[in-house]
Design a protein around this motif. Structure first.
Motif, PDB file in Angstrom:
ATOM      1  N   GLN A  22       0.826  -1.206   0.000  1.00 41.56           N
ATOM      2  CA  GLN A  22       0.000   0.000   0.000  1.00 41.56           C
ATOM      3  C   GLN A  22       0.858   1.254   0.000  1.00 41.56           C
ATOM      4  N   ARG A  23       1.982   1.162  -0.740  1.00 42.96           N
ATOM      5  CA  ARG A  23       2.912   2.277  -0.921  1.00 42.96           C
ATOM      6  C   ARG A  23       3.337   2.856   0.433  1.00 42.96           C
ATOM      7  N   LEU A  27       6.130  -0.557   6.049  1.00 42.97           N
ATOM      8  CA  LEU A  27       5.605  -1.907   5.872  1.00 42.97           C
ATOM      9  C   LEU A  27       6.488  -2.710   4.921  1.00 42.97           C
ATOM     10  N   LEU A  28       6.906  -2.110   3.831  1.00 40.34           N
ATOM     11  CA  LEU A  28       7.773  -2.794   2.878  1.00 40.34           C
ATOM     12  C   LEU A  28       9.099  -3.184   3.524  1.00 40.34           C
ATOM     13  N   ALA A  29       9.651  -2.311   4.346  1.00 43.05           N
ATOM     14  CA  ALA A  29      10.901  -2.614   5.046  1.00 43.05           C
ATOM     15  C   ALA A  29      10.718  -3.819   5.977  1.00 43.05           C
ATOM     16  N   ASP A  47      14.608   4.371  -8.888  1.00 42.56           N
ATOM     17  CA  ASP A  47      13.795   5.527  -9.267  1.00 42.56           C
ATOM     18  C   ASP A  47      12.301   5.253  -9.121  1.00 42.56           C
ATOM     19  N   ILE A  48      11.936   4.616  -8.015  1.00 44.15           N
ATOM     20  CA  ILE A  48      10.534   4.314  -7.724  1.00 44.15           C
ATOM     21  C   ILE A  48       9.971   5.474  -6.908  1.00 44.15           C
ATOM     22  N   GLU A  49       8.962   6.087  -7.452  1.00 44.68           N
ATOM     23  CA  GLU A  49       8.331   7.264  -6.841  1.00 44.68           C
ATOM     24  C   GLU A  49       7.693   6.898  -5.496  1.00 44.68           C
ATOM     25  N   LEU A  50       7.950   7.729  -4.490  1.00 41.44           N
ATOM     26  CA  LEU A  50       7.344   7.516  -3.178  1.00 41.44           C
ATOM     27  C   LEU A  50       5.900   7.999  -3.166  1.00 41.44           C
ATOM     28  N   SER A  51       5.116   7.399  -2.298  1.00 39.77           N
ATOM     29  CA  SER A  51       3.752   7.891  -2.077  1.00 39.77           C
ATOM     30  C   SER A  51       3.837   9.270  -1.425  1.00 39.77           C
TER      31      SER A  51
END
Length: 71
Positions: A22-23, A27-29, A47-51
């Protein structure tokens, strides 16, 4: 037929997992069992854009990591 092994740090996999989380960098970490700073570095490297929420909380660190990965 052997199943292919997936590299979790591949840009496409990382971006998909960020969407699944859910961006949310925290949580991803947790999913990747690493600290938030390392996760931000991986996202910046690809280069993945952050929420918006993550950008507000971690934007300065992400931008610094992005600059470092470009050099």
């Amino acid at each position: 037929m052997q199943p292919r092994e997936v590299d979790p740090t591949d840009g496409r996999v990382l971006e998909r997992n960020y969407d699944y989380a859910q961006r949310n960098v925290r949580l991803l970490a947790m999913w990747y069992e690493c600290d938030v700073e390392r996760m931000l570095e991986l996202l910046a490297e690809h280069d993945i854009e952050l929420s918006r929420n993550d950008r507000l909380e971690f934007g300065s660190y992400y931008r610094a990591a992005r600059r470092a990965s470009v050099q």
